[in-house]
Structure formats: C-alpha cells, structure tokens
Design a protein around this motif. Structure first.
Motif, short mmCIF file in Angstrom:
data_model
loop_
_atom_site.label_atom_id
_atom_site.label_comp_id
_atom_site.label_asym_id
_atom_site.label_seq_id
_atom_site.Cartn_x
_atom_site.Cartn_y
_atom_site.Cartn_z
N ASN A 1 47.96 76.53 -12.56
CA ASN A 1 47.38 77.53 -11.60
C ASN A 1 47.31 78.83 -12.39
N PHE A 2 46.27 78.82 -13.48
CA PHE A 2 45.67 80.07 -14.19
C PHE A 2 44.22 79.90 -14.28
N LYS A 3 43.60 80.86 -14.14
CA LYS A 3 42.06 80.83 -14.17
C LYS A 3 41.58 80.54 -15.72
N ASP A 4 42.49 80.94 -16.55
CA ASP A 4 41.95 80.71 -17.99
C ASP A 4 42.63 79.60 -18.83
N LEU A 5 42.99 78.55 -18.02
CA LEU A 5 43.80 77.76 -18.51
C LEU A 5 42.94 76.34 -19.29
N PRO A 6 42.73 76.16 -20.96
CA PRO A 6 41.75 75.29 -21.27
C PRO A 6 42.47 73.77 -20.96
N ILE A 7 43.04 73.43 -19.95
CA ILE A 7 43.81 72.24 -19.65
C ILE A 7 43.41 71.67 -18.39
N GLU A 8 43.14 70.31 -18.20
CA GLU A 8 42.55 69.77 -17.01
C GLU A 8 43.49 68.62 -16.61
N LEU A 9 44.07 68.57 -15.42
CA LEU A 9 44.56 67.44 -14.87
C LEU A 9 43.80 66.55 -14.13
N GLU B 1 38.09 46.99 -6.52
CA GLU B 1 37.54 47.14 -7.78
C GLU B 1 36.95 48.48 -8.00
N THR B 2 37.39 49.40 -7.21
CA THR B 2 36.95 50.86 -7.07
C THR B 2 38.15 51.89 -8.06
N ILE B 3 37.71 52.85 -8.88
CA ILE B 3 38.56 53.57 -9.54
C ILE B 3 38.08 55.17 -9.07
N LEU B 4 39.09 55.97 -8.92
CA LEU B 4 38.94 57.20 -8.45
C LEU B 4 39.38 58.12 -9.62
N TYR B 5 38.66 58.97 -10.13
CA TYR B 5 38.97 59.99 -11.10
C TYR B 5 39.03 61.27 -10.17
N ASN B 6 40.03 62.07 -10.01
CA ASN B 6 40.16 63.34 -9.05
C ASN B 6 40.89 64.61 -9.88
N GLN B 7 39.75 65.46 -10.22
CA GLN B 7 40.52 66.61 -10.97
C GLN B 7 40.97 67.61 -10.04
N LEU B 8 42.38 68.08 -10.43
CA LEU B 8 43.01 69.00 -9.76
C LEU B 8 42.98 70.32 -10.20
N LYS B 9 42.47 71.15 -9.31
CA LYS B 9 41.93 72.42 -9.83
C LYS B 9 43.03 73.52 -9.54
N ALA B 10 42.76 74.63 -10.03
CA ALA B 10 43.79 75.77 -9.89
C ALA B 10 42.96 76.77 -8.59
N SER B 11 43.86 77.29 -8.07
CA SER B 11 43.41 78.01 -6.92
C SER B 11 42.35 79.22 -7.35
N ASN B 12 41.57 79.78 -6.38
CA ASN B 12 40.63 80.66 -6.92
C ASN B 12 41.28 82.18 -7.01
N ASN B 13 42.44 82.21 -6.75
CA ASN B 13 43.28 83.57 -6.78
C ASN B 13 44.24 83.58 -8.14
N SER B 14 44.01 82.60 -8.87
CA SER B 14 45.04 82.51 -10.02
C SER B 14 44.92 83.43 -10.87
N GLU B 15 46.00 84.02 -11.68
CA GLU B 15 45.85 85.06 -12.77
C GLU B 15 45.81 84.27 -14.08
N SER B 16 45.84 85.13 -15.04
CA SER B 16 45.69 84.93 -16.42
C SER B 16 46.98 84.38 -16.99
N ILE B 17 47.15 83.47 -17.84
CA ILE B 17 48.24 82.92 -18.43
C ILE B 17 48.78 83.72 -19.50
N ASN B 18 47.81 84.50 -20.05
CA ASN B 18 48.22 85.75 -21.10
C ASN B 18 49.09 86.82 -20.55
N THR B 19 48.96 87.15 -19.32
CA THR B 19 49.61 88.07 -18.54
C THR B 19 51.17 87.71 -18.38
N ILE B 20 51.60 86.57 -18.57
CA ILE B 20 52.74 86.24 -18.08
C ILE B 20 53.59 85.54 -19.10
#
Length: 303
Positions: free
Chosen positions: A136-144, A153-172
């Motif tokens: 939950n950081f706006k600048d994380l180069p990692i995707e789940l 025979e159906t496969i679902l790929y669903n990306q989990l995204k950070a919230s819009n108000n997330s902060e920078s990982i560099n600040t903490i």
C-alpha cells in the motif's frame, strides 16, 4: 469472488479448482505473457548468485526487465523479497543484458534498458491481508496478482492495487536495500506528468482522461517516464504532456484509422514514443468530441 453460469435465467455456480503454482501456472503464464501482461518471455528458472528467478520477462514498451515469481508460501514478505530481486537486477546489469541478447537474439550494442522502470510481479492463488497491506505505497515497483482457475476452463488474473491515498515507501522505510534500489527504480505517477503545466493543459487532460476511462470499467492507467498510457487489453492511447499541448499517439497501424478531418500525423516511419502509427497534437479549445471518435477506434482495436 463468486462466478456463475447463466442458463435460461438460472444461475449455476462455477466452482474453483486447484492450480499447481509451480508447474501449471508458470507454464500458462510464460506461454501467454504477451496476452496477459504485454511482455516478451526471456527465461525460465534464471539462476544468478544464490537467486533463482522463476520467469524473466521484458517490457518492450518501457524497455525494462520484469521479474515474475509464483508463490505458494503465504508467509513471505513481498516487500523484502521484491526489493531483493530488484537489487540483484541492478547489481548485475551485464548478466541480465547478456541473457536478453541471447534469448531474444539481440545485438548487445543496440540494447538500451530503462532500469528505472524495472518491476517485480508476484503471482499466487491468494495473498494474506498483511501481504496486501504491505504494497500500500504509491511508489512500490511490486505488483500482486491473484490467479484462480475454475472448472469451466476459465482462469482469472486479478491485480491487487494500492489505495489512492497511499504514501511513499521512502518516507517510512530505513531498509538499506530499499533505499539503494529506490535511488534507481522509480514508479511514475500522473501527478509528475502534469506538475508545473498550465491549468488549461491539466483541464484538457482531465476531460480526456474522464472520457477515455468511461469507455470501459476495465481500462487502466499506466504512467511511464515519458507518457501516460490508457490500456484495455493493450495500450490504445499514449499521452505526453507538453507546455502548450498534449501529444497523443493512437495504437493503430497506418491505413486503419478513419480520420475524415485528417488531423492525425503519420509517424509510421519516424522514431517516436508511445504505441501506434498515428499522432495528434491536441490543444485547449480543440474538438475533443472528434478526438474521441478516433480514440474509440483505437480502443476497439486493442480491447
């Protein structure tokens, strides 16, 4: 997420089936990287030092490497492992370039990598709440990405995204690996693109943005170093901010677009950013309705 089959106005649940992360999912993903993520496959089980990368891929659009890992263990730290892989990449650039050149048959001297847009994708059947909160950081180069297979025979790929108000990982974060990687890897945002631009250019973009996103709930934004991409199955519109206009590329091959007003520029034989052979320079006061007629053609071709 419950999925149903509709037959004669009656809903029948579609059951989920087990998928082997180490075999089935990796093979399915690697065989379909272009369809799923718009990536080119480089290597499977790429080993370097004490690491083994499940899938090494390349993003032709951003000219950057993408590392994909398939996870069964639900106790691992997505941030620690993700930044460890990125540190491996940045500390061994020559090895990754040689692997790219060998597998994709490229001339090493003509390979240009944008290391700042490197990223890691973790694929699993399910992530814990803690793992989801960890990104939950706006600048994380990692995707789940959660992947589920169903008995039709159906496969679902669903990306989990950070919230819009997330902060920078560099600040903490005080982690040295994260600090070193963050000096070179950067997650670009919309705000960076229109920072310092005139209000009329921002307003023009906001109108176009709203209208493009309204075409389909599945459309997503992909800010890069140079432009902001609007993506259905593929990028269909790329927008670069300039001082007095928006430079826009439509992802269509030359000869396909119906443009009776002839406002587009043929860039099929010119070097340019973005996708496609058509370029438009849109200024405040220009006909946005007509632009949308052109944009819809690009959307339909890439959705």
């Amino acid at each position: 997420m419950a999925i149903y089959r509709l037959e004669k106005d009656k809903l029948t649940p579609i059951g989920e089936v087990k998928i082997d992360l180490e075999k089935d999912l990796q093979k399915i993903t690697e065989d379909n990287l272009a369809v799923l993520f718009g990536l080119a496959f480089i290597s499977s089980e790429f080993s370097l030092q004490k690491f083994r990368i499940d899938t090494l891929a390349f993003d032709e659009e951003s000219q950057s490497f993408v590392i994909i890992e398939y996870k069964r263990d639900r106790s691992f730290s997505v941030v620690d492992q993700g930044f460890s892989y990125l540190a491996l990449l940045l500390n061994n650039k020559d090895s990754f370039i040689l692997e790219l050149a060998k597998k994709l048959k490229r001339d090493v001297n003509n390979i240009h990598i944008d290391w700042s847009q490197s990223r890691v994708l973790f694929l699993a059947n399910l992530f814990t709440v803690y793992q989801q909160n960890a990104i939950n950081f706006k600048d994380l180069p990692i995707e789940l990405w959660e992947v589920k297979k169903f008995n039709n025979e159906t496969i679902l790929y669903n990306q989990l995204k950070a919230s819009n108000n997330s902060e920078s990982i560099n600040t903490i974060s005080k982690n040295e690996t994260i600090k070193e990687v963050s000096k070179e890897v950067h997650v670009y945002t919309e705000e960076e693109h229109f920072s310092g631009k005139p209000e009329e250019i921002k307003a023009l973009y906001e109108e176009i943005r709203s209208r493009l996103l309204s075409l389909d709930n599945a459309i997503s934004l992909k800010p890069t170093k140079i432009y902001i991409g609007f993506k259905a199955k593929k990028n269909f519109i790329s927008i670069e901010f300039q001082r007095s206009q928006l430079k826009i590329w439509l992802n269509l091959s030359m000869g396909i677009l119906d443009d009776p007003k002839n406002i587009t520029i043929d860039v099929s034989n010119k070097g340019h950013h973005g996708n496609g052979d058509y370029e438009i320079n849109l200024k405040p006061g220009d006909d946005v309705d007509y632009f949308m007629l052109l944009a819809k053609q690009a959307y339909q071709k890439n959705s």
